[in-house]
Scaffold this motif. Sequence first.
Motif, PDB file in Angstrom:
ATOM      1  N   THR A   1      16.703  27.159  36.082  1.00 31.02           N
ATOM      2  CA  THR A   1      17.252  26.589  37.317  1.00 31.02           C
ATOM      3  C   THR A   1      18.619  27.146  37.654  1.00 31.02           C
ATOM      4  O   THR A   1      19.159  26.871  38.717  1.00 31.02           O
ATOM      5  N   SER A  52      -0.878   8.040  37.238  1.00 29.86           N
ATOM      6  CA  SER A  52      -1.206   8.540  38.573  1.00 29.86           C
ATOM      7  C   SER A  52      -2.377   7.729  39.098  1.00 29.86           C
ATOM      8  O   SER A  52      -3.207   7.241  38.320  1.00 29.86           O
ATOM      9  N   TYR A  89       1.036   4.390  44.035  1.00 30.46           N
ATOM     10  CA  TYR A  89       1.459   5.724  43.608  1.00 30.46           C
ATOM     11  C   TYR A  89       1.306   5.919  42.100  1.00 30.46           C
ATOM     12  O   TYR A  89       0.835   6.961  41.643  1.00 30.46           O
ATOM     13  N   GLU A 155      -5.394  18.759  41.334  1.00 33.44           N
ATOM     14  CA  GLU A 155      -5.162  19.209  42.709  1.00 33.44           C
ATOM     15  C   GLU A 155      -4.016  18.467  43.387  1.00 33.44           C
ATOM     16  O   GLU A 155      -3.271  19.053  44.191  1.00 33.44           O
ATOM     17  N   LYS A 156      -3.849  17.200  43.063  1.00 38.34           N
ATOM     18  CA  LYS A 156      -2.929  16.370  43.834  1.00 38.34           C
ATOM     19  C   LYS A 156      -1.680  15.940  43.083  1.00 38.34           C
ATOM     20  O   LYS A 156      -0.907  15.124  43.576  1.00 38.34           O
ATOM     21  N   THR A 157      -1.466  16.493  41.908  1.00 36.43           N
ATOM     22  CA  THR A 157      -0.231  16.232  41.170  1.00 36.43           C
ATOM     23  C   THR A 157       0.403  17.569  40.814  1.00 36.43           C
ATOM     24  O   THR A 157      -0.143  18.633  41.097  1.00 36.43           O
ATOM     25  N   ASP A 158       1.567  17.512  40.180  1.00 36.26           N
ATOM     26  CA  ASP A 158       2.320  18.748  39.932  1.00 36.26           C
ATOM     27  C   ASP A 158       2.201  19.232  38.487  1.00 36.26           C
ATOM     28  O   ASP A 158       3.150  19.766  37.916  1.00 36.26           O
ATOM     29  N   ILE A 159       1.029  19.038  37.891  1.00 34.04           N
ATOM     30  CA  ILE A 159       0.819  19.540  36.533  1.00 34.04           C
ATOM     31  C   ILE A 159       0.874  21.060  36.546  1.00 34.04           C
ATOM     32  O   ILE A 159       0.168  21.720  37.302  1.00 34.04           O
ATOM     33  N   GLU A 160       1.702  21.619  35.699  1.00 33.30           N
ATOM     34  CA  GLU A 160       1.891  23.070  35.637  1.00 33.30           C
ATOM     35  C   GLU A 160       0.592  23.746  35.186  1.00 33.30           C
ATOM     36  O   GLU A 160       0.016  23.379  34.151  1.00 33.30           O
TER      37      GLU A 160
END
Length: 228
Positions: A1, A52, A89, A155-160
Amino acid sequence: TGAVDADSPAIRLIGMPRLDCLVDGSLQRDEILKSVGIDPSRKTVLYAPTWSRYSSVATMGEDIVKRLGAAGYAVIVKLHDRSRQADDYHSGGVDWGARLEPLLQSCDGVLASGSNSSTYLAAADVLITDHSSVGFEYLLLDRPLIRIHVPELLEKTDIEPVYVQLMSEAATSVHDIDELAAAVDQNFADPAAKSASRQYVAGEMFYKPGTATDRAVAEMYNVIELES
């Protein structure tokens, strides 16, 4: 970052002190099971889904408890702390603890009450998850891991994506309750299967597990310029 320069002397490679207990012998399976009321002679399965509204707990959590309990396995469910927040959520608006606990009680299973997942990981012979980080932590024990493939969760979460790949390499992947039940039986029959993959992925994920606490303490003493 960019928060720390790549060649900064401030960087210290420590590892994860929280996970030292999984490999240093301080957690004993039988003692943990006795403490939660499970006979250590029983084959024990831990189900630890991620949080989730798309988590596997929403699609098959109840079926997992019913099916494995009926098969005679001791089932422990460790819900993610965030999935206990009964809003859409985090949990799809369902109190999963309240929903699953009666099912667990009917088959002499346990709803984990403690927040330290390492304790329950050490107690389990097999772990089932979808994509909770505890799946990777469990690899340090080199015991069978089963991954429930939930396309909507990915598809709908930010799992790498690289984490999906690594867990897939180390785990037995299943898509429905029938495949899951068969995978549990198979992993108990042959717990050494995929051991090489588990050890490889654990080596990619963790730095010198079991000794991270000592390094962390030594570095902190160094920073404050005291003798350890």
